[in-house]
Design a protein around this motif. Structure first.
Motif, PDB file in Angstrom:
ATOM      1  N   GLY A 183       0.817  -1.204   0.000  1.00  0.00           N
ATOM      2  CA  GLY A 183       0.000   0.000   0.000  1.00  0.00           C
ATOM      3  C   GLY A 183       0.852   1.256   0.000  1.00  0.00           C
ATOM      4  O   GLY A 183       0.567   2.228  -0.718  1.00  0.00           O
ATOM      5  N   LEU A 220      -5.449   0.881   2.283  1.00  0.00           N
ATOM      6  CA  LEU A 220      -5.956   1.784   1.257  1.00  0.00           C
ATOM      7  C   LEU A 220      -7.438   1.494   1.072  1.00  0.00           C
ATOM      8  O   LEU A 220      -7.909   0.395   1.377  1.00  0.00           O
ATOM      9  N   ALA A 270     -10.363   0.470  -1.105  1.00  0.00           N
ATOM     10  CA  ALA A 270     -10.662  -0.148  -2.397  1.00  0.00           C
ATOM     11  C   ALA A 270     -11.874   0.528  -3.021  1.00  0.00           C
ATOM     12  O   ALA A 270     -12.892   0.743  -2.360  1.00  0.00           O
ATOM     13  N   SER A 271     -11.757   0.875  -4.300  1.00  0.00           N
ATOM     14  CA  SER A 271     -12.879   1.492  -5.007  1.00  0.00           C
ATOM     15  C   SER A 271     -13.829   0.453  -5.578  1.00  0.00           C
ATOM     16  O   SER A 271     -14.967   0.764  -5.923  1.00  0.00           O
ATOM     17  N   TYR A 315      -7.823  -0.274  -6.736  1.00  0.00           N
ATOM     18  CA  TYR A 315      -7.388   0.943  -6.040  1.00  0.00           C
ATOM     19  C   TYR A 315      -7.062   1.998  -7.090  1.00  0.00           C
ATOM     20  O   TYR A 315      -6.188   1.796  -7.933  1.00  0.00           O
ATOM     21  N   ASN A 367      -6.345   8.143  -0.966  1.00  0.00           N
ATOM     22  CA  ASN A 367      -6.609   6.724  -0.736  1.00  0.00           C
ATOM     23  C   ASN A 367      -6.209   6.215   0.646  1.00  0.00           C
ATOM     24  O   ASN A 367      -6.647   5.144   1.032  1.00  0.00           O
TER      25      ASN A 367
END
Length: 384
Positions: A326, A353, A355-356, A373, A380
């Motif tokens: 990350g 981070l 996650a989208s 990501y 983030n």
């Protein structure tokens, strides 16, 4: 009027949507995704094209029977009613495989035996002899799928599974199957003119599949298929489709594909596979630690399958690795979309981070995730 046949293409679970899109691009009709695959229909040439061009399907199965049943005898009768000697010669070896979901009958092995008997009885009745069984390397595979009350019988037109492209020369530890890698690339939304990096490339599966996509190389170009052993095989049509596929290749296409690993022996395996596939010049490969390497260009797509641990000491090592991954993303890959495919569901928490996107996938029976990501500077990092 062209004759219409019904087919089913199994695939790794989670890839049904991108497989349906791929089959539509190949001209399939009546596309119906279901858990573990996609049903579709079309002419005989479509089956040839699907075998030659599908990067995501595991097999292309030709549906011969779809009907209700109550007993083993019903299944035998349905299989026996088919004109098997019209499909292939008695000299061909066969294998019968049966799978069931909710099937109430006692033994799937016994059902496989009944279907084999039905095929052999059909040959004896017509030509006085029967085909031999070869469970290791059959000419033709017969698949039977059973639900509680419905049986579907397929003839496998592919032979060896389609992820066995024919280019692989070297393998690493538990290499990713080629069709799963290709499906993941589709899920990332990567376009062939975008830069792509695999910083833990292993034996190079993502790299080879991406290079083949970029150069429009059919994944089945090196191999043979079971449909060539059927009586209905049209050699002239198949030769034409193969020639069209070869003519569509773009060996001079400029690519922006990068790969690295920190182990020389692993890189040697990746180089062997890239060379075997004829795409060595499409990929920039280097020895580098994923935690230390920089982005090769300003923007792009990173995709990788990081190691995951089974034993306790491996998990302890990964507990330290994931936060460092990350940190490396944050420091060096601003402007990139990064995708981690893993069976270690702790990665999402430990990488620290946000996650989208999280996509559920299966590697065989193993539940996995594809984490996305989007590395936009300063946005983030999770708060402590």
């Amino acid at each position: 009027m062209k004759q219409v046949f019904h087919y089913f293409a199994p695939c790794p679970r989670g890839l049904e949507g991108v497989l349906a899109e791929e089959l539509a691009q190949l001209g399939a009709l009546g596309i119906a995704p279901t858990d573990g695959g996609v049903a579709f229909h079309g002419d005989w040439a479509l089956m040839y094209r699907a075998n030659l061009h599908s990067r995501i399907a595991s097999r292309i199965l030709w549906r011969l029977v779809d009907k209700s049943y109550r007993s083993e005898d019903d299944i035998y009768k349905a299989a026996r009613a088919l004109e098997w000697p019209e499909l292939f010669g008695v000299e061909r070896t066969i294998k019968v495989a049966v799978t069931g979901v909710g099937c109430k009958l006692k033994s799937l092995d016994f059902i496989a035996l009944k279907v084999k008997d039905a095929v052999c009885d059909a040959f004896r009745a017509q030509c006085g002899e029967r085909p031999s069984v070869d469970t290791a390397n059959p000419d033709l595979r017969i698949h039977v799928f059973l639900t509680e009350r419905q049986m579907t019988l397929y003839l496998d037109t592919s032979g060896e599974a389609l992820f066995k492209r024919g280019y692989r020369r070297e393998t690493g530890d538990a290499p990713l199957r080629e069709n799963l890698a290709a499906g993941i690339l589709r899920l990332t939304g990567w376009k062939v003119d975008e830069p792509l990096l695999d910083p833990m490339c292993g034996s190079g599966t993502f790299l080879v599949e991406a290079a083949m996509m970029a150069r429009h190389m059919a994944p089945g170009r090196w191999r043979e298929f079971a449909f060539a052993k059927l009586k209905q095989f049209d050699a002239a049509l198949w030769a034409q489709l193969k020639q069209e596929a070869l003519a569509a290749e773009q060996p001079e296409a400029v690519t922006h594909i990068y790969g690295s690993d920190d182990t020389p022996d692993v890189l040697m395996a990746a180089r062997a596979n890239l060379a075997s596939a004829g795409v060595s010049d499409a990929v920039v490969l280097e020895e580098a630690d994923a935690l230390e390497r920089s982005a090769p260009v300003e923007h792009g797509v990173m995709v990788c399958n990081p190691p995951y641990g089974i034993r306790l000491e491996e998990q302890t090592w990964l507990d330290a690795l994931y936060p460092m991954l990350g940190h490396a993303l944050k420091q060096r890959f601003s402007g990139w979309r990064a995708y981690y495919f893993t069976a270690d569901l702790r990665l999402a928490k430990l990488i620290r981070l946000s996650a989208s996107k999280r996509t559920v996938l299966f590697n065989g029976a193993l539940e996995c995730r594809l984490f996305e990501y989007r590395m936009v500077a300063g946005s983030n990092r999770k708060q402590d």
